[in-house]
Design an enzyme around this catalytic site. Sequence first.
Site, PDB file in Angstrom:
ATOM      1  N   TYR A 113       3.284  -0.363   4.648  1.00 53.89           N
ATOM      2  CA  TYR A 113       4.204  -0.255   5.781  1.00 53.89           C
ATOM      3  C   TYR A 113       5.662  -0.422   5.360  1.00 53.89           C
ATOM      4  O   TYR A 113       6.542  -0.473   6.201  1.00 53.89           O
ATOM      5  CB  TYR A 113       3.873  -1.312   6.844  1.00 53.89           C
ATOM      6  CG  TYR A 113       2.603  -1.049   7.608  1.00 53.89           C
ATOM      7  CD1 TYR A 113       1.676  -0.104   7.182  1.00 53.89           C
ATOM      8  CD2 TYR A 113       2.322  -1.750   8.774  1.00 53.89           C
ATOM      9  CE1 TYR A 113       0.509   0.126   7.883  1.00 53.89           C
ATOM     10  CE2 TYR A 113       1.161  -1.518   9.484  1.00 53.89           C
ATOM     11  CZ  TYR A 113       0.255  -0.582   9.033  1.00 53.89           C
ATOM     12  OH  TYR A 113      -0.897  -0.351   9.733  1.00 53.89           O
TER      13      TYR A 113
ATOM     14  N   LYS B 267      -8.330  -6.446  -1.236  1.00 54.70           N
ATOM     15  CA  LYS B 267      -9.241  -5.502  -1.884  1.00 54.70           C
ATOM     16  C   LYS B 267      -8.883  -5.514  -3.371  1.00 54.70           C
ATOM     17  O   LYS B 267      -8.572  -4.472  -3.981  1.00 54.70           O
ATOM     18  CB  LYS B 267      -9.047  -4.109  -1.242  1.00 54.70           C
ATOM     19  CG  LYS B 267     -10.083  -3.096  -1.623  1.00 54.70           C
ATOM     20  CD  LYS B 267     -11.363  -3.175  -0.817  1.00 54.70           C
ATOM     21  CE  LYS B 267     -12.373  -2.173  -1.322  1.00 54.70           C
ATOM     22  NZ  LYS B 267     -13.698  -2.312  -0.713  1.00 54.70           N
TER      23      LYS B 267
ATOM     24  N   ASP C 114     -13.412  -5.485   3.487  1.00 54.80           N
ATOM     25  CA  ASP C 114     -14.532  -4.843   4.200  1.00 54.80           C
ATOM     26  C   ASP C 114     -15.614  -5.860   4.536  1.00 54.80           C
ATOM     27  O   ASP C 114     -16.160  -5.875   5.651  1.00 54.80           O
ATOM     28  CB  ASP C 114     -15.095  -3.644   3.409  1.00 54.80           C
ATOM     29  CG  ASP C 114     -15.107  -3.856   1.908  1.00 54.80           C
ATOM     30  OD1 ASP C 114     -14.626  -4.911   1.453  1.00 54.80           O
ATOM     31  OD2 ASP C 114     -15.605  -2.976   1.181  1.00 54.80           O
TER      32      ASP C 114
ATOM     33  N   ASP D 180      -2.732  -5.752  10.221  1.00 56.40           N
ATOM     34  CA  ASP D 180      -2.575  -4.946  11.428  1.00 56.40           C
ATOM     35  C   ASP D 180      -3.946  -4.606  12.012  1.00 56.40           C
ATOM     36  O   ASP D 180      -4.207  -4.789  13.206  1.00 56.40           O
ATOM     37  CB  ASP D 180      -1.816  -3.659  11.047  1.00 56.40           C
ATOM     38  CG  ASP D 180      -1.388  -2.864  12.254  1.00 56.40           C
ATOM     39  OD1 ASP D 180      -1.484  -3.395  13.377  1.00 56.40           O
ATOM     40  OD2 ASP D 180      -0.960  -1.718  12.077  1.00 56.40           O
TER      41      ASP D 180
END
Length: 358
Positions: A124, A190, A223, A247
Amino acid sequence: MTHTVTFIPGDGTGPELAEATRRVLEATGVELEWDEQPAGVDVYEEEGTPFPDRTLESVRRNRVGIKGPTTTPVGSGFRSVNVLLRKELDLYACIRPCKAYEGVRTRYPETDIVIVRENTEDLYAGIEFEVGTADNATLRATLADLGQVVREDSGISIKPISVFGSERIVEAAFDYAKANGRSKVTAAHKANIMKFSDGLFLDTARRVAERHPEIEFEDRIIDNLCNQLVSRPEEYDVIVLPNLYGDIVSDLGAGMIGGLGVAPGGNIGTEAAMFEATHGSAPKYKGQNKVNPTALMLSGVLMLKHLGENEAADRLENAIAAVIRRGEKVTYDLKPTREDPSAVGTSEFADAVIEALG
Ligand code: NAD
């Protein structure tokens, strides 16, 4: 002590929600002085800017504000007021408590988590290279020199994650945990795939955690975290995440506690803090005294805590929770069906909270 607070009603349903919130905050007895300032489409139509300088100066001066939602029209040159605020004031931490209150319909009634989202970095950051442009070609040529071939017809977004940005957001998560009696911080990432961005975030989080041995620390791959949040939400407490995952997980959390009408938030920086609901301006309901002010009221609870008014914050939260638990004087979205004729309006919900405050 009187606290001077910048009060931004916003647009759409914002002014109705903000007024209801102002009334319940005043009813706590905390001495609040409101410095009311405009932002959003209404002031844009009058003055040609959605975010006048005087509004920014007011937040800088008072260092704390509460804001109703503001509309960002699609496809105009209009910049999001929220993005401007975050950038101008470096509001780097977005705090979103997601607590399921009794009386709200949810499949996850045990949920009581706090999402701490980094607000300034990651995908972002706005570092983007449009397909077919000269800058895109230059970047791809540089990458090719480094042995990284990117297809010619690619658009490219860059994901910067710094030690500085990671350290301060993880510190903010531990600070929040300590100030609010929370016992665990989980860092989500991740790092197994993005070793040099998410990996750096994770390494930094581990280092920060060593400074706070009284709070438990763990990490989860993003995840897996999503999977576990909807199967064992009670195992999570404070969760700290880089911008993009933050987000997405914030909206997951809002869904788990019964929707946008009840999801509060705060954007906090070193210079100032701004409290606002997760939801937008719901313009189709503008002026109808219909939408649920809970999210903005709970953002007001966060603001009271930020101001050190913890006792008043707890009383206000308990009063809101009591009104929702009784389920009588609540807005349409908290009724068993959306057409329930016993639903009350925004203003009557505020009356019920004030009554519950005693
Ligand atoms: P929205 O959150 O305004 O509304 C989506 C739907 O959610 C509404 O139609 C309504 O059914 C429901 N809803 C939202 N708030 C509710 C409430 N308090 N009580 C009951 N139901 C509620 O999202 P949108 O329609 O995508 O966005 C409208 C505008 O708001 C856009 O211009 C967007 O850019 C802006 N926006 C502003 C903020 C902000 O100011 N912080 C945040 C998100 C979106």
